[in-house]
Design a protein around this motif. Structure first.
Motif, PDB file in Angstrom:
ATOM      1  N   UNK A 136      48.226  60.956  27.265  1.00  0.00           N
ATOM      2  CA  UNK A 136      47.180  60.371  28.115  1.00  0.00           C
ATOM      3  C   UNK A 136      47.787  59.455  29.181  1.00  0.00           C
ATOM      4  N   UNK A 137      48.858  58.769  28.835  1.00  0.00           N
ATOM      5  CA  UNK A 137      49.536  57.924  29.814  1.00  0.00           C
ATOM      6  C   UNK A 137      50.107  58.734  30.964  1.00  0.00           C
ATOM      7  N   UNK A 138      50.716  59.862  30.652  1.00  0.00           N
ATOM      8  CA  UNK A 138      51.268  60.734  31.703  1.00  0.00           C
ATOM      9  C   UNK A 138      50.137  61.299  32.565  1.00  0.00           C
ATOM     10  N   UNK A 190      57.973  52.997  28.024  1.00  0.00           N
ATOM     11  CA  UNK A 190      58.360  54.245  28.692  1.00  0.00           C
ATOM     12  C   UNK A 190      57.349  54.600  29.790  1.00  0.00           C
ATOM     13  N   UNK A 191      56.066  54.464  29.493  1.00  0.00           N
ATOM     14  CA  UNK A 191      55.043  54.787  30.491  1.00  0.00           C
ATOM     15  C   UNK A 191      55.084  53.828  31.677  1.00  0.00           C
ATOM     16  N   UNK A 192      55.359  52.568  31.422  1.00  0.00           N
ATOM     17  CA  UNK A 192      55.443  51.617  32.529  1.00  0.00           C
ATOM     18  C   UNK A 192      56.673  51.879  33.392  1.00  0.00           C
ATOM     19  N   UNK A 193      57.760  52.286  32.771  1.00  0.00           N
ATOM     20  CA  UNK A 193      58.947  52.671  33.547  1.00  0.00           C
ATOM     21  C   UNK A 193      58.633  53.919  34.377  1.00  0.00           C
ATOM     22  N   UNK A 194      57.951  54.891  33.770  1.00  0.00           N
ATOM     23  CA  UNK A 194      57.547  56.077  34.529  1.00  0.00           C
ATOM     24  C   UNK A 194      56.618  55.699  35.682  1.00  0.00           C
ATOM     25  N   UNK A 207      47.128  52.823  28.187  1.00  0.00           N
ATOM     26  CA  UNK A 207      47.812  52.728  26.890  1.00  0.00           C
ATOM     27  C   UNK A 207      46.903  52.047  25.863  1.00  0.00           C
ATOM     28  N   UNK A 208      46.259  50.955  26.248  1.00  0.00           N
ATOM     29  CA  UNK A 208      45.349  50.266  25.333  1.00  0.00           C
ATOM     30  C   UNK A 208      44.210  51.199  24.914  1.00  0.00           C
ATOM     31  N   UNK A 263      41.014  53.158  38.147  1.00  0.00           N
ATOM     32  CA  UNK A 263      41.300  54.473  37.582  1.00  0.00           C
ATOM     33  C   UNK A 263      41.896  54.348  36.186  1.00  0.00           C
ATOM     34  N   UNK A 264      42.752  53.363  35.984  1.00  0.00           N
ATOM     35  CA  UNK A 264      43.271  53.104  34.633  1.00  0.00           C
ATOM     36  C   UNK A 264      42.139  52.780  33.672  1.00  0.00           C
TER      37      UNK A 264
END
Length: 145
Positions: free
Chosen positions: A90-92, A25-29, A69-70, A136-137
């Motif tokens: 945190x992903x958002x 979901x986060x990668x799609x976002x 995510x990791x 940044x990630x």
């Protein structure tokens, strides 16, 4: 025996599925945010026009989100539900930070970064932007641990 099976196999299985779903979901976002920040359709630029600039930028976004995510999974405590929710939050936050950093870099540099993506020639500015996404990630991932 069933208790052991549930604890040793089913619990981690549920966690893996839940975290995978949140990661997807986060990668799609992340894809949608990158598509929104750049001119044209990102999918068409990459898969139809084979634009290397767009591919580099999207790749860096996916790597940056993956690092977040990791990091969020690594730092999560208190069960799967709490961990999955915190990973999503945190992903958002990370996606928002990457979008803001992209916009700030765009303001600080000549030209429009989004327009550079549509050029056929490989552009050095895309590498700088890509490095910023991955870095940044990593920063956000480390801040969680």
């Amino acid at each position: 025996m069933i208790e052991e099976l549930s604890r040793d196999v089913l619990g981690p299985l549920v966690g893996a599925v839940a975290y995978s779903a949140v990661g997807i979901v986060l990668m799609v976002l992340g894809y949608l945010v990158t598509d929104w920040l750049t001119p044209g359709k990102l999918g068409e630029l990459i898969w139809t026009e084979r634009n290397k600039n767009a591919a580099i930028l999207l790749t860096s976004n996916v790597l940056g989100v993956g690092l977040i995510v990791v990091g969020a999974i690594w730092a999560s405590e208190g069960g799967v539900v709490r961990g999955v929710v915190s990973t999503f939050v945190y992903g958002v936050i990370g996606l928002g930070a990457m979008a803001i950093a992209f916009l700030i870099l765009d303001l600080l540099t000549p030209g429009k970064l989004g327009d550079i993506l549509t050029e056929d020639e490989l552009q050095p500015a895309v590498w700088v932007t890509a490095a910023m996404h991955v870095a940044l990630g990593g920063v956000i991932a480390m801040a969680l641990s």
